[in-house]
Write an enzyme that holds these catalytic residues in place. Sequence first.
Site, mmCIF file in Angstrom:
data_model
loop_
_atom_site.group_PDB
_atom_site.id
_atom_site.type_symbol
_atom_site.label_atom_id
_atom_site.label_comp_id
_atom_site.label_asym_id
_atom_site.label_seq_id
_atom_site.Cartn_x
_atom_site.Cartn_y
_atom_site.Cartn_z
ATOM 1 N N ARG A 123 -15.828 13.056 14.044
ATOM 2 C CA ARG A 123 -16.419 11.547 13.623
ATOM 3 C C ARG A 123 -16.612 10.843 14.822
ATOM 4 O O ARG A 123 -17.828 10.372 14.684
ATOM 5 C CB ARG A 123 -15.266 10.862 12.994
ATOM 6 C CG ARG A 123 -14.913 11.373 11.514
ATOM 7 C CD ARG A 123 -13.690 10.633 10.888
ATOM 8 N NE ARG A 123 -13.641 11.073 9.650
ATOM 9 C CZ ARG A 123 -12.523 10.544 8.643
ATOM 10 N NH1 ARG A 123 -11.702 9.746 9.244
ATOM 11 N NH2 ARG A 123 -12.260 11.047 7.551
ATOM 12 N N GLY A 180 0.867 -1.358 -0.203
ATOM 13 C CA GLY A 180 0.025 -0.130 -0.096
ATOM 14 C C GLY A 180 1.001 1.303 -0.059
ATOM 15 O O GLY A 180 2.036 1.044 -0.505
#
Lengths: 250, 207, 638
Positions: C330, C42
């Site tokens: 969040r 990644g």
Amino acid sequence: MRLTLKVWRQKNKSDKGGFETYQLNNVDTHASFLEMMDVLNEQLVNENKIPVAFDHDCREGICGACSMVINGRPHGPLKGTTTCQLHMRHFHDGETVTIEPFRANAFPVLKDLVVDRSSFERIQQAGGYISVGTGSAPEANNIPVNKVDAEKAFDSAACIGCGACVAACKNGSAMLFVGAKVSQYALLPQGHPERNERVLNMVAVMDEEGFGGCTNTGACEAECPKEISVANIMRLNREYISAKLSVEKE
Amino acid sequence: MSLTGLFLISFLLVHCSINALMFLNDDGLLFNEAAHFMASNILIRTVEIFLFLFLIIHILQSVAITRQNMKARTISYAGSSATATSKWYSRSMGILGALILVFLVIHLKDFFIPSRFTDRLGFDSNGTPDMYSEVKMAFENPAYAMIYILSMIVLAYHLLHGFQSAFRSLGIYHKKYTPVIEFLGTAFSIVVPAVFAAMPIFFLLKK
Amino acid sequence: MALDSKIPSGPLGEKWSRYKSSVKLVNPANKKKIDIIVIGTGLAGASAAASLGELGYKVKAFCFQDSARRAHSIAAQGGINAAKNYRNDGDSVYRLFYDTIKGGDYRSREGNVHRLAEVSVNIIDQCVAQGVPFAREYSGLLDNRSFGGVQVSRTFYARGQTGQQLLLGAYSALNRQVKEKSVELFTRHEMVEVVIENGKARGVIVRDLVTGEIQRHAAHAVVLATGGYGNVFFLSTNAMGCNTTAIWKAHKKGAFFGNPCFTQIHPTCIPVHGEYQSKLTLMSESLRNDGRVWVSKSKGDKRKPQDIPEEERDYYLERKYPSFGNLVPRDIASRAAKEACDDGRGVGETGMAVYLDFADAIKKYGKDTISARYGNLFEMYEKITGEDPYTTPMMIYPAVHYTMGGLWVDYNLMTNVPGMYATGECNFSDHGANRLGASALMQGLADGYFVLPYTIGDYLSGEILTGKIKSDSPAFDEAEKNVREQIEKLMNIKGTKSVDYYHRKLGKVMWDKCGMARNAKGLTEAIEEIKRIKTEFWSDVKIPGTANELNPELEKAIRVADFIELGELMCRDALHREESCGGHFRSEFQTPDGEALRNDDKFAYVGAWEYKSENQPQELHKEELVFESVHLTQRSYK
């Protein structure tokens, strides 16, 4: 809803393979196609059978792993949609669905619906990059890029490398995939120093890998889950011709 | 492929314009003169050699590409719905081309060879070799006319894909100009074969 | 064992530059003799492998996907932060540092975070030079946007696919090194064990996923860049293949696991709609800019949203947090949604969703404006749910998104096992108890491009005389034997239930008891339940096929076996941390109005867990967090 699935089963690379038919009696219309495959596999495990192998990962349409051909169409019937984003509400009760792997000699089948797309990797390794070492980059805003070109480069770079273009093409051609990468760099000033070598090297490997040639049928664009335009193929042709004409042979 | 194709397209344009002279009401005098010019001018004859050369290259290339493309996928799909994503004629250029080749053989045997290599042709009132009568005679045969008309339909579809595909393969794409090329291609693919096909119809009706 | 974070001395702003000018180096001729293994491709893995290859090390990179480009960084939507201050809006390295520390609720290390902020600017330069098509203005210069939790515009983006474009940039750099033969790339290979020899990481055992072959790979250093472990919850926004196996095996071989319970739950995901569901899809947080969140005021209200009159709706975020309204961070938005649903006022068939309504925004700005802002998101929502957000409110629910916890690493990004490094999401380091938007991409690339290539030299300079590491040593024999035994054991259980059955079961326990809100009772129960799941799994799981072929069920089984053990540790960590901070909310520890209540006197430390043995719980070690530059405060969004 009820579905009859005709699924390609193949033990390994050397096995001949063939279709098997399965019944699914209780498919939720809200499920995605791959979730339907999960249900099938759960059923197969419970019946002491081998589940169907298929590539998948992100299940949100961006990683490019999922790859099956559904009723003759790569990623199924919905335009601009990967298999993982395709939902069962687009099928009808009692339908027979044929599921096959991507077919191209450059994508040999590894097992069931899993194909080996490493030929794409080798094309990318041949020149799908800009040779800038870590740390050697100039200040980002020293390279202004025309907004329209940047947008176009993005459109090309949006390719997810799934290989549906190859699977859709009657010639098994990888021109859309290669065209998208070549275009991204051709449209950006950063890509210009290497543009000739890049296109020549990538096309050479593409041909070595056994992909077919482009006859401009347009099936790739129509099946591309990211709707990459065939304009990329034309730009690839232009880059290739210009490189061929301008590069001096050693 | 695209370069030879475009050359053949330019030839079609010339061929078609000369043939259009047949529709003049002069018993083919002007047509015969043009045909004779084409058959005797040294420059045209030189170009003609290239024409055949390019035609052969076009055919050889198409055979090579078709073979390569067939090798790229040896197992085909069980479920197929190619119709949904591409035009049938774009996928059938090889077959269309082969049909055109068959037509060409007949066409050359009946018109080109007699005019060039035999003295079968008579002379018109101007004393020019009378190609017009040769054509007229051939097209008064309905079966022959029908083959000719069908072949022009095949040609039309071949051109419909071939014309714009040639530009694409040459990398010519522009948001502004590509639609113009596509329009010209479509117009060309309809008008040129239509003019050719009009000849047998013209003579049949005249009869 | 004392944990030494190895933070360099000196003022905060000079630590990294001082470190760089004094760090030990490996000369080019010696680099060729040194092997490095990188697991994962990644952002963190690909950038590290490429950069190390460029430096001249011999690198082997591994990924379980069929291409390095498919790592889950590809799915990140929003953007990447960098303190470029192109907007002239008062941004600076210090401000990015401060926002990240505060956003992390003061549970991260100052030194690491400041370094992250410093190198953020280099990342943008690097990516632009690689041909990443960032959004631009008409001038041709880079565009920015703002993102949650901060007051400046410092986020660079490429439409809604920033992660994809950045990963493709790193992937292209990796490809270049593959061509140069400085990196050897192994796709469809999964790491299943780490090899430790004389206390140092010396290699890995991997399984070729196509043939089932077990392979040994030796190296002077092992870099783990394997991403997060959100899939311990079964349902998450992670890719199906994301797993904890690499870091869990490392943990079992001695690496400490830092703050395992810190999990980020993202408030705007498409709700769960059925038993068969395999994953959750994130809808960008930006939707909360114009959408209004609400549920019915009455419990069990089954009316259609259009039939519920205005006065019977509860716009609970606007009610509870009048100044931030729908734009609270969040964790707060997530918890509030859970409370509404727990109160029986959730919407949809399952009652586990809340409305995100655009009717007012459409009325105010017109459909065209809303479509220009969110058109692609609305389209995606419709594709998945079959409902049109222009005419009926979206339904959303929180979902597991990111794990701040991970392997404990020092300033060098090295775990407590010498020679073993952890970069990107799989380490615990930079985000504390809560990650800010657009910071994950920044951290992955910072670690791989600009931190690890320096810090790894510090260790490898001591390895130049070691010579080639041999893979036929007893340590490798032992490691391979363990792997073979584990696989054999799994294959021979021949039980009755599928791997997914256990994974779902584990996920449910984790979500219910170690999810958005946790308490001592639930966590204690969860630990017992997970133990039972473990016993059941190891006696009754069914894996069809053989180990010597492409066998996705076996792959999943190996991963789930590790998830089960990790789940237990997460619950233990959550249980021991008797405070609420960031993503970790213990319902016993809240302010009178229901906000997270930190306990800085007792818990301002990193909880790093040491694996003991199969049937013995992990031992806790503490790295005290020292705050020299910032003042700890209570967050308030009222």
